[in-house]
Design a protein around this motif. Structure first.
Motif, PDB file in Angstrom:
ATOM      1  N   GLY A 213      31.381  40.339  47.172  1.00 23.88           N
ATOM      2  CA  GLY A 213      32.422  39.375  47.508  1.00 23.88           C
ATOM      3  C   GLY A 213      33.357  39.040  46.370  1.00 23.88           C
ATOM      4  O   GLY A 213      34.274  38.236  46.543  1.00 23.88           O
ATOM      5  N   THR A 214      33.119  39.650  45.196  1.00 22.64           N
ATOM      6  CA  THR A 214      34.005  39.410  44.052  1.00 22.64           C
ATOM      7  C   THR A 214      34.829  40.656  43.762  1.00 22.64           C
ATOM      8  O   THR A 214      34.378  41.782  43.967  1.00 22.64           O
ATOM      9  N   TRP A 215      36.037  40.434  43.273  1.00 23.57           N
ATOM     10  CA  TRP A 215      36.911  41.537  42.882  1.00 23.57           C
ATOM     11  C   TRP A 215      37.475  41.269  41.491  1.00 23.57           C
ATOM     12  O   TRP A 215      37.917  40.164  41.186  1.00 23.57           O
ATOM     13  N   GLU A 216      37.463  42.299  40.663  1.00 23.79           N
ATOM     14  CA  GLU A 216      38.140  42.253  39.372  1.00 23.79           C
ATOM     15  C   GLU A 216      39.587  42.686  39.593  1.00 23.79           C
ATOM     16  O   GLU A 216      39.878  43.462  40.501  1.00 23.79           O
ATOM     17  N   VAL A 217      40.490  42.186  38.764  1.00 21.38           N
ATOM     18  CA  VAL A 217      41.935  42.355  38.968  1.00 21.38           C
ATOM     19  C   VAL A 217      42.329  43.815  39.195  1.00 21.38           C
ATOM     20  O   VAL A 217      42.956  44.152  40.214  1.00 21.38           O
ATOM     21  N   THR A 218      41.990  44.674  38.265  1.00 20.53           N
ATOM     22  CA  THR A 218      42.428  46.075  38.358  1.00 20.53           C
ATOM     23  C   THR A 218      41.747  46.799  39.507  1.00 20.53           C
ATOM     24  O   THR A 218      42.364  47.633  40.184  1.00 20.53           O
ATOM     25  N   LYS A 219      40.489  46.477  39.777  1.00 18.69           N
ATOM     26  CA  LYS A 219      39.755  47.173  40.844  1.00 18.69           C
ATOM     27  C   LYS A 219      40.315  46.844  42.228  1.00 18.69           C
ATOM     28  O   LYS A 219      40.398  47.720  43.091  1.00 18.69           O
ATOM     29  N   ILE A 220      40.690  45.602  42.467  1.00 19.87           N
ATOM     30  CA  ILE A 220      41.251  45.272  43.780  1.00 19.87           C
ATOM     31  C   ILE A 220      42.641  45.891  43.919  1.00 19.87           C
ATOM     32  O   ILE A 220      43.014  46.375  45.001  1.00 19.87           O
ATOM     33  N   ALA A 221      43.409  45.937  42.831  1.00 24.91           N
ATOM     34  CA  ALA A 221      44.724  46.572  42.886  1.00 24.91           C
ATOM     35  C   ALA A 221      44.590  48.050  43.246  1.00 24.91           C
ATOM     36  O   ALA A 221      45.342  48.574  44.082  1.00 24.91           O
ATOM     37  N   GLN A 222      43.617  48.725  42.642  1.00 21.87           N
ATOM     38  CA  GLN A 222      43.410  50.148  42.923  1.00 21.87           C
ATOM     39  C   GLN A 222      42.932  50.364  44.356  1.00 21.87           C
ATOM     40  O   GLN A 222      43.381  51.291  45.039  1.00 21.87           O
ATOM     41  N   ALA A 223      42.026  49.501  44.812  1.00 21.82           N
ATOM     42  CA  ALA A 223      41.487  49.650  46.169  1.00 21.82           C
ATOM     43  C   ALA A 223      42.586  49.488  47.217  1.00 21.82           C
ATOM     44  O   ALA A 223      42.635  50.229  48.201  1.00 21.82           O
TER      45      ALA A 223
END
Length: 282
Positions: A213-223
């Motif tokens: 349920g958590t997202w890191e900034v760069t990882k959510i942008a990439q996803a």
């Protein structure tokens, strides 16, 4: 009174940012979108008498600001291939303590990202309301530019990624339908929980990959960027311009640096008329 305080803060931040980062002998300067940029252009006009500088806008609105100031605009796609912008000035909807930004409230995120990535350095100018420790603290959503035909598919995929209620942005007059970008694309605004930074994951506050349920900034942008139909994501993260140039130099120019580029510095105009500076961590 509050509005006057905000406008005064924007002007103070713009004046300081231009004083620190605008070189009157520059050849190409990027000019972003939004209300704060009006004060940036005002400060540049006051400082420069060089008629040879070409200013690269991030959309229709910023081009009008450049023209009205008597400066010379040039379209992004008219830049010679090897030309880098000396500096790009732009605002943000929210900035975290690592200088990651959310942009796209004005629906210009795609061209803003093109310009930021083409600059030797991106300098962000904002007022005190945009200063947060984590993204999605005060600003509620991630803006995403999407092909019209892909909207239903992308909305579904965003819910799978954990966004509880992504919505298609409409015009102020709802009966006019969805808001269109300069590319004739639509904008989806997707809420997520506050985004982690790398230090949060290192301290065990979450995995940052969406699995808990958590997202890191760069990882959510990439996803989000990997979803078919998405043109661009309104998260500016990754390397800043100075670091990106170092990577390119080490590879002999054979490395393409993407991500939207973080600013090298953020100038926050405060309510008391002073300016707070956040710079990239050493």
């Amino acid at each position: 009174m509050a509005d006057a305080s905000v406008e005064s803060a924007k002007r103070a931040a713009a004046i300081q940012a231009v004083a620190d980062h605008f070189d009157p002998s520059a050849s190409h300067v990027g000019i972003g979108s939004g209300t704060t940029i009006v004060y940036v252009v005002e400060a540049i006009k006051a400082k420069s008498t060089n008629p040879n500088i070409r200013f690269v806008p991030t959309g229709y609105q910023s081009r009008q600001v450049i023209v009205q100031a008597g400066l010379t605009p040039i379209a992004f796609d008219s830049l010679p291939e090897q030309v880098m912008l000396d500096v790009a000035f732009d605002g943000a909807d929210e900035v975290d303590e690592d200088l990651n930004c959310i942009k796209g409230g004005g629906a210009c995120l795609f061209q803003e990202k093109l310009v930021a990535e083409r600059a030797k350095k991106f300098v962000c100018v904002a007022d005190y309301r945009k200063k947060q420790s984590r993204l999605l603290t005060n600003w509620p959503t991630i803006p995403i530019e999407v092909a019209p035909i892909a909207v239903p598919t992308v909305l579904h995929s965003l819910r799978v990624l954990g966004s509880p209620s992504p919505k298609l942005r409409t015009t102020l007059l709802e009966k006019s339908g969805p808001l269109k970008t300069d590319q004739d694309f639509f904008i989806i605004d997707a809420p997520f929980p506050s985004l982690l930074i790398e230090a949060d994951m290192a301290s065990g506050k979450g995995k940052g990959d969406g699995s808990d349920g958590t997202w890191e900034v760069t990882k959510i942008a990439q996803a989000i960027k990997e979803l078919t139909g998405v043109l661009e994501v309104g998260i500016f993260s990754g390397l800043n311009g100075v670091d990106a140039e170092s990577v390119r130099a080490k590879s002999g120019g054979r490395t393409v640096v993407t991500g939207g580029q973080k600013p090298v510095a953020v100038y926050f105009g405060l309510q008391d008329g002073t300016v707070e500076l956040r710079v990239a961590k050493a």
